[in-house]
Motif scaffolding. Structure first.
Motif, PDB file in Angstrom:
ATOM      1  N   GLY A 242       3.712 -14.151  23.396  1.00  0.00           N
ATOM      2  CA  GLY A 242       2.791 -15.119  22.830  1.00  0.00           C
ATOM      3  C   GLY A 242       3.429 -16.470  22.562  1.00  0.00           C
ATOM      4  O   GLY A 242       4.632 -16.671  22.763  1.00  0.00           O
ATOM      5  N   ASP A 243       2.620 -17.399  22.086  1.00  0.00           N
ATOM      6  CA  ASP A 243       3.088 -18.755  21.808  1.00  0.00           C
ATOM      7  C   ASP A 243       4.102 -18.810  20.674  1.00  0.00           C
ATOM      8  O   ASP A 243       4.925 -19.733  20.623  1.00  0.00           O
ATOM      9  CB  ASP A 243       1.894 -19.661  21.467  1.00  0.00           C
ATOM     10  N   ASP A 244       4.052 -17.845  19.750  1.00  0.00           N
ATOM     11  CA  ASP A 244       4.994 -17.869  18.630  1.00  0.00           C
ATOM     12  C   ASP A 244       6.430 -17.766  19.127  1.00  0.00           C
ATOM     13  O   ASP A 244       7.324 -18.465  18.642  1.00  0.00           O
ATOM     14  CB  ASP A 244       4.691 -16.721  17.669  1.00  0.00           C
ATOM     15  N   PHE A 245       6.667 -16.880  20.091  1.00  0.00           N
ATOM     16  CA  PHE A 245       8.019 -16.729  20.628  1.00  0.00           C
ATOM     17  C   PHE A 245       8.437 -17.959  21.420  1.00  0.00           C
ATOM     18  O   PHE A 245       9.581 -18.413  21.317  1.00  0.00           O
ATOM     19  CB  PHE A 245       8.101 -15.489  21.520  1.00  0.00           C
ATOM     20  N   LEU A 246       7.528 -18.516  22.211  1.00  0.00           N
ATOM     21  CA  LEU A 246       7.877 -19.691  22.999  1.00  0.00           C
ATOM     22  C   LEU A 246       8.219 -20.867  22.094  1.00  0.00           C
ATOM     23  O   LEU A 246       9.126 -21.655  22.394  1.00  0.00           O
ATOM     24  CB  LEU A 246       6.724 -20.055  23.941  1.00  0.00           C
ATOM     25  N   LEU A 247       7.497 -20.986  20.973  1.00  0.00           N
ATOM     26  CA  LEU A 247       7.819 -22.040  20.004  1.00  0.00           C
ATOM     27  C   LEU A 247       9.227 -21.824  19.449  1.00  0.00           C
ATOM     28  O   LEU A 247      10.042 -22.760  19.405  1.00  0.00           O
ATOM     29  CB  LEU A 247       6.783 -22.019  18.874  1.00  0.00           C
ATOM     30  N   SER A 248       9.516 -20.600  19.024  1.00  0.00           N
ATOM     31  CA  SER A 248      10.832 -20.328  18.450  1.00  0.00           C
ATOM     32  C   SER A 248      11.940 -20.454  19.495  1.00  0.00           C
ATOM     33  O   SER A 248      13.035 -20.939  19.199  1.00  0.00           O
ATOM     34  CB  SER A 248      10.850 -18.935  17.823  1.00  0.00           C
ATOM     35  N   LEU A 249      11.652 -20.041  20.736  1.00  0.00           N
ATOM     36  CA  LEU A 249      12.650 -20.159  21.803  1.00  0.00           C
ATOM     37  C   LEU A 249      12.976 -21.620  22.079  1.00  0.00           C
ATOM     38  O   LEU A 249      14.135 -21.988  22.292  1.00  0.00           O
ATOM     39  CB  LEU A 249      12.132 -19.475  23.072  1.00  0.00           C
ATOM     40  N   ASP A 250      11.958 -22.459  22.079  1.00  0.00           N
ATOM     41  CA  ASP A 250      12.167 -23.886  22.300  1.00  0.00           C
ATOM     42  C   ASP A 250      13.100 -24.466  21.240  1.00  0.00           C
ATOM     43  O   ASP A 250      14.015 -25.246  21.546  1.00  0.00           O
ATOM     44  CB  ASP A 250      10.821 -24.612  22.272  1.00  0.00           C
ATOM     45  N   LEU A 251      12.896 -24.064  19.981  1.00  0.00           N
ATOM     46  CA  LEU A 251      13.743 -24.572  18.904  1.00  0.00           C
ATOM     47  C   LEU A 251      15.137 -23.955  18.945  1.00  0.00           C
ATOM     48  O   LEU A 251      16.114 -24.577  18.527  1.00  0.00           O
ATOM     49  CB  LEU A 251      13.078 -24.313  17.552  1.00  0.00           C
ATOM     50  N   MET A 252      15.233 -22.730  19.467  1.00  0.00           N
ATOM     51  CA  MET A 252      16.540 -22.099  19.612  1.00  0.00           C
ATOM     52  C   MET A 252      17.422 -22.860  20.605  1.00  0.00           C
ATOM     53  O   MET A 252      18.649 -22.785  20.557  1.00  0.00           O
ATOM     54  CB  MET A 252      16.380 -20.656  20.098  1.00  0.00           C
ATOM     55  N   MET A 253      16.789 -23.589  21.513  1.00  0.00           N
ATOM     56  CA  MET A 253      17.531 -24.305  22.535  1.00  0.00           C
ATOM     57  C   MET A 253      18.045 -25.656  22.039  1.00  0.00           C
ATOM     58  O   MET A 253      18.743 -26.363  22.756  1.00  0.00           O
ATOM     59  CB  MET A 253      16.650 -24.494  23.773  1.00  0.00           C
ATOM     60  N   VAL A 254      17.692 -26.017  20.794  1.00  0.00           N
ATOM     61  CA  VAL A 254      18.255 -27.221  20.192  1.00  0.00           C
ATOM     62  C   VAL A 254      19.761 -27.015  20.027  1.00  0.00           C
ATOM     63  O   VAL A 254      20.237 -25.898  19.824  1.00  0.00           O
ATOM     64  CB  VAL A 254      17.593 -27.482  18.820  1.00  0.00           C
ATOM     65  N   ASP A 255      20.511 -28.069  20.120  1.00  0.00           N
ATOM     66  CA  ASP A 255      21.970 -28.004  20.000  1.00  0.00           C
ATOM     67  C   ASP A 255      22.377 -27.117  18.825  1.00  0.00           C
ATOM     68  O   ASP A 255      22.119 -27.459  17.655  1.00  0.00           O
ATOM     69  CB  ASP A 255      22.516 -29.422  19.797  1.00  0.00           C
ATOM     70  N   PRO A 256      22.992 -25.957  19.085  1.00  0.00           N
ATOM     71  CA  PRO A 256      23.332 -25.037  17.996  1.00  0.00           C
ATOM     72  C   PRO A 256      24.335 -25.603  17.007  1.00  0.00           C
ATOM     73  O   PRO A 256      24.466 -25.097  15.889  1.00  0.00           O
ATOM     74  CB  PRO A 256      23.919 -23.822  18.736  1.00  0.00           C
ATOM     75  N   SER A 257      25.069 -26.648  17.405  1.00  0.00           N
ATOM     76  CA  SER A 257      26.043 -27.245  16.492  1.00  0.00           C
ATOM     77  C   SER A 257      25.388 -28.260  15.547  1.00  0.00           C
ATOM     78  O   SER A 257      26.026 -28.720  14.593  1.00  0.00           O
ATOM     79  CB  SER A 257      27.151 -27.937  17.283  1.00  0.00           C
ATOM     80  N   SER A 258      24.120 -28.577  15.805  1.00  0.00           N
ATOM     81  CA  SER A 258      23.407 -29.526  14.954  1.00  0.00           C
ATOM     82  C   SER A 258      22.909 -28.813  13.693  1.00  0.00           C
ATOM     83  O   SER A 258      22.836 -27.581  13.635  1.00  0.00           O
ATOM     84  CB  SER A 258      22.226 -30.134  15.698  1.00  0.00           C
ATOM     85  N   THR A 259      22.535 -29.599  12.691  1.00  0.00           N
ATOM     86  CA  THR A 259      21.993 -29.021  11.460  1.00  0.00           C
ATOM     87  C   THR A 259      20.705 -28.269  11.745  1.00  0.00           C
ATOM     88  O   THR A 259      20.492 -27.161  11.233  1.00  0.00           O
ATOM     89  CB  THR A 259      21.724 -30.132  10.428  1.00  0.00           C
ATOM     90  N   LEU A 260      19.838 -28.852  12.588  1.00  0.00           N
ATOM     91  CA  LEU A 260      18.592 -28.178  12.930  1.00  0.00           C
ATOM     92  C   LEU A 260      18.865 -26.865  13.653  1.00  0.00           C
ATOM     93  O   LEU A 260      18.262 -25.834  13.351  1.00  0.00           O
ATOM     94  CB  LEU A 260      17.722 -29.076  13.812  1.00  0.00           C
ATOM     95  N   GLY A 261      19.793 -26.893  14.604  1.00  0.00           N
ATOM     96  CA  GLY A 261      20.117 -25.679  15.345  1.00  0.00           C
ATOM     97  C   GLY A 261      20.611 -24.567  14.430  1.00  0.00           C
ATOM     98  O   GLY A 261      20.233 -23.405  14.573  1.00  0.00           O
TER      99      GLY A 261
END
Length: 234
Positions: free
Chosen positions: A111-130
């Motif tokens: 579903g869209d919930d996983f795709l939303l979370s996957l998209d955010l997981m791809m943010v630079d993991p070394s960043s504060t957001l990541g």
């Protein structure tokens, strides 16, 4: 003739107004993150969709990432609640636990919930957001996995086999969720999940000893009703 007085609606408290505004902004952020993804996400668009001023949006969520994290946490909270509700159903009818697990995995990962979370997981993991995205995933998704494991163990299945079934179910559904990004909807998913359910059921039946008969009321999706055979304890 005098008209009857209509009692005035009680005025909302400041806390209620604040909560209502935040809820509108979070719901709007979830909707736009699903449509536009993080790279194209704009807080001004959220304020417009929520019907609040840009100033009010900034007051409640001063930064883009703060709003994004609140939206992701709400997505995780809702999906966790749905999983716990399914687990409660499975606990009341242990023979349906595997089917409930597969349904929960399919709903989240395809579903869209996983795709939303996957998209955010791809943010630079070394960043504060990541780092914060990873923290939220650990806070909400790992307990869901553990709750399914606990439910299967409580139903009489050995922990090792129960853990294998839970993790493999999630892994298969997660893999198909990622595959959707490449090839779109896959009609083979249901066929393969039916095959996996039969294998998972066999794993649990063979490892559960005398209590395996508790699962005889559940049938694999699309399979005819059958009588479960009792097995000696492993």
């Amino acid at each position: 003739m005098a008209k009857p007085l209509v009692p005035a609606r009680p005025r909302r408290t400041q806390a209620e107004r604040t909560m209502s505004t935040q809820r509108k902004l979070i719901d709007g952020a979830i909707d736009l993150l699903k449509k536009k993804r993080y790279a194209s996400f704009r807080t001004a668009d959220v304020a417009e969709q929520a019907g609040v001023s840009k100033g009010a949006q900034t007051h409640h969520f001063p930064s883009k990432d703060m709003l994004v994290l609140q939206a992701l946490e709400e997505v995780y909270r809702r999906t966790q609640q749905r999983a716990l509700e399914r687990i409660a159903v499975g606990r009341s009818a242990p023979g349906t636990l595997l089917e409930q697990l597969v349904s929960d995995s399919r709903e989240f990962f395809l579903g869209d919930d996983f795709l939303l979370s996957l998209d955010l997981m791809m943010v630079d993991p070394s960043s504060t957001l990541g780092s914060d995205v990873k923290r939220l995933a650990q806070l909400y998704r790992l307990p869901v996995e553990q709750a399914w494991l606990d439910a299967l163990v409580a139903a009489g299945h050995p922990e090792r086999q129960a853990k294998d079934v839970v993790r493999l179910t999630f892994a298969i559904a997660r893999g198909f969720g990622v595959r959707q990004l490449i090839a779109g909807q896959d009609e083979e998913f249901q066929h393969l999940m039916d095959s996996w359910m039969r294998m998972a059921e066999a794993m649990l039946l063979l490892s559960s000893g005398p209590r395996a008969s508790d699962t005889q009321s559940r049938r694999p999706l699309g399979a005819p009703k059958r009588t479960a055979r009792k097995n000696n304890a492993a």
